[in-house]
Design an enzyme around this catalytic site. Structure first.
Site, short mmCIF file in Angstrom:
data_model
loop_
_atom_site.label_atom_id
_atom_site.label_comp_id
_atom_site.label_asym_id
_atom_site.label_seq_id
_atom_site.Cartn_x
_atom_site.Cartn_y
_atom_site.Cartn_z
CB SER A 212 38.38 22.33 -125.83
OG SER A 212 38.88 21.08 -125.46
CG ASP A 438 33.19 16.97 -128.39
OD1 ASP A 438 34.27 16.42 -128.65
OD2 ASP A 438 33.10 18.14 -128.00
CG HIS A 467 36.84 19.02 -129.69
ND1 HIS A 467 35.97 19.06 -128.63
CD2 HIS A 467 37.98 19.65 -129.26
CE1 HIS A 467 36.55 19.66 -127.61
NE2 HIS A 467 37.76 20.04 -127.97
#
Length: 537
Positions: A212, A438, A467
């Protein structure tokens, strides 16, 4: 808007004090500049689950342009390598994203997800980013910002003024106590902390895994210090050039796709949930529950306050991060509508969305995103632009808008130069992982990062489930990661995508109704990247 304007004026005045330091200036510092290096004194973390874990605090400069000035501390832990010295491959630094999420859970967890002979060759290093968690100081702006019941997210409900005032006050509260710290919490500052960690570890090169926002952190580190990177893995990728405002719009559209997928999955299980046999009916049932909570919010205990429409939305949007939550989400709707039972909603909220003891990593989130770009400051622009997005992605748009609204008033004016241009010059081959569906870091970001990093290899999961797609026992993905860590092996496919993997199968549709004794307070409003990695249900 008078009260909001008054707060905005105060924030603007504070912003003038901060204008002397720019993210671009920080990025331009010489990579080899003396930084007043701190030292690491490792001692036991007293972790009964993993007694081998060692902890330390590292002193680093607040401002790397003035390395002998104010110091702050970064909390680290490590799981030391156990292989013979001749087979050791050095430290691997770990970051789960956020911005601001703790990485201290990662050494024990991720090392346990790879074969023991590979795990034994690395020193696994977790850390808390500056200003967060157990690092010092821990920035807190408003400890009760997320307490329920908060204003309705939907602008049609007449709560925009309340949210504007709430967001502006939050920005002002941050500046009131942390004006000396806020400009120094960018991705570049955190990347420089990573190099301070490298030097304190006494090594020329580090390995890195980031998910991320951790992909922004890793690519930024690689741009600043390419000669100090040995291997790097980026999982669920933020595009290297997109503004944070535009990134959030992509999120809105992808979260809508994942909510649509949840509704379709639920409709196939009408015999379990009794919410309708088509996705459109399921979505109407979702709206029905949200409407009911506007009139009759539910007790949030043990979390503070009530569960109203905003808290309800927060509970559900996490399904875009982790589809193992879908059975509990469908149970919430079914229990409420077919049994008049609010207990599953209370349990889901406390597990997924309830606030922690303070505002968690939200100050760090804002300090990174608001500072690194020049956000629009005109509410009329936001109102018109976001209405256009909401027309095609109503599930998440206004939720996301108000979560980011403090950037409208942030005391430090950002600019695009605050994010480094990523070229990959001097980097070894980087391994990239990205899912096509995602919601938090949309697919476009993975493609853009691959194109920005010559020699990188892009592994694509075709479909959606999580994710951060590694470490869910998907052999196609995890074995690729392991091979790279073992000896640097990369997928051999040519072209844009070096390897394609399938997603995990959809969860089984079961009615989830755990006992009330299982209730626990949440750890923060946003589902953390740790939850995404662990597959928390």
């Amino acid at each position: 808007m008078r009260r909001a304007r008054a707060v905005i004026s105060a924030v603007a005045a504070i912003g003038g004090v901060l204008a002397g330091v720019t993210p671009a200036a920080s990025a331009a510092l010489p990579a080899a500049q003396n930084t007043g290096q701190g030292k690491l004194n490792w001692s036991s973390c007293h972790d009964t689950t993993t007694p081998e874990l060692q902890c330390a605090m590292l002193e680093v400069p607040l401002d790397y342009a003035h390395p002998q000035g104010t110091k702050i501390k970064i909390k680290l832990n490590r799981l030391p390598a156990t292989a013979p010295k001749s087979k050791r491959q050095g430290p691997i630094l770990l970051n789960p994203g956020g911005p601001g999420d703790s990485g201290l859970w990662m050494p024990a967890y991720i090392s346990g997800k790879v074969p023991k002979d590979v795990a034994a060759t690395y020193d696994w290093i977790g850390f808390d980013p500056r200003g967060t968690n157990a690092s010092e100081p821990h920035v807190t702006c408003d400890a009760h910002y997320f307490d329920g019941e908060r204003p309705d997210y939907r602008v049609s409900k007449g709560t925009s003024q309340a949210w504007l005032e709430k967001s502006a006050k939050y920005a002002a509260d941050c500046a009131a106590n942390w004006s000396w710290f806020l400009p120094h919490m960018t991705t570049v500052d955190n990347a420089r902390d990573m190099d301070s960690i490298r030097r304190a570890l006494g090594t020329q090169k580090i390995n890195f895994y980031g998910g991320s926002w951790g992909t922004s952190l890793g690519s930024t580190y690689g741009q600043l210090f390419p000669s100090h990177v040995r291997r790097m893995v980026l999982d669920s990728i933020v595009g290297p050039t997109i503004s944070w405002y535009d990134h959030n719009i992509l999120q809105d559209k992808e979260h809508q796709r994942r909510f649509d997928a949840f509704a379709a999955w639920t409709a196939k299980a009408d015999s379990v949930y009794h919410l309708g046999t088509d996705a459109a009916t399921v979505k109407r049932k979702y709206d029905q529950v949200e409407d009911a909570l506007r009139s009759n919010p539910v007790d949030a205990a043990p979390a503070p306050g009530k569960i109203g429409p905003a808290e309800f939305e927060d509970t559900f949007y996490g399904g875009g991060y982790n589809f193992l939550r879908w059975p509990r989400m469908a149970t919430v709707l079914s229990a409420y509508l077919t049994k008049h039972d609010t207990r599953p909603l209370n349990i889901a909220y406390n597990n997924y969305a309830a606030p922690g003891a303070d505002d968690g990593t939200f100050p760090a989130y804002n300090a990174v995103q608001c500072t690194e770009n020049n956000w629009p400051r005109d509410w009329e622009f936001w109102k018109k632009d976001q209405a256009t997005v909401n027309a095609v992605a109503p599930f998440y748009t206004y939720n996301n808008m108000w979560y980011n609204a403090a950037c409208m008033f942030w005391p430090y004016q950002g600019n695009q130069a605050g994010r480094l241009k990523i070229t990959g010059k001097g980097l070894p081959p980087v391994l990239l992982f990205q899912a096509t569906e995602d919601a938090a870091t949309p697919y476009q970001g993975g493609v853009a990062m691959h194109r920005a990093l010559p020699g990188s290899k892009l592994v694509v999961q075709k479909g959606g489930s999580f994710h951060e797609i590694l470490f869910h026992d998907n052999p196609c993905l995890d074995d690729t990661f392991t091979a790279y860590l073992r000896d640097g092996s990369l997928p051999t496919g040519k072209g844009l995508i070096a390897k394609t993997c399938a997603p995990e199968p959809d969860p089984a549709p079961v009615y989830v109704n755990p006992p009330a004794a299982s209730l626990k307070a949440g750890t923060g409003l946003r589902p953390t990247d740790r939850e995404a990695v662990h597959g928390v249900r």
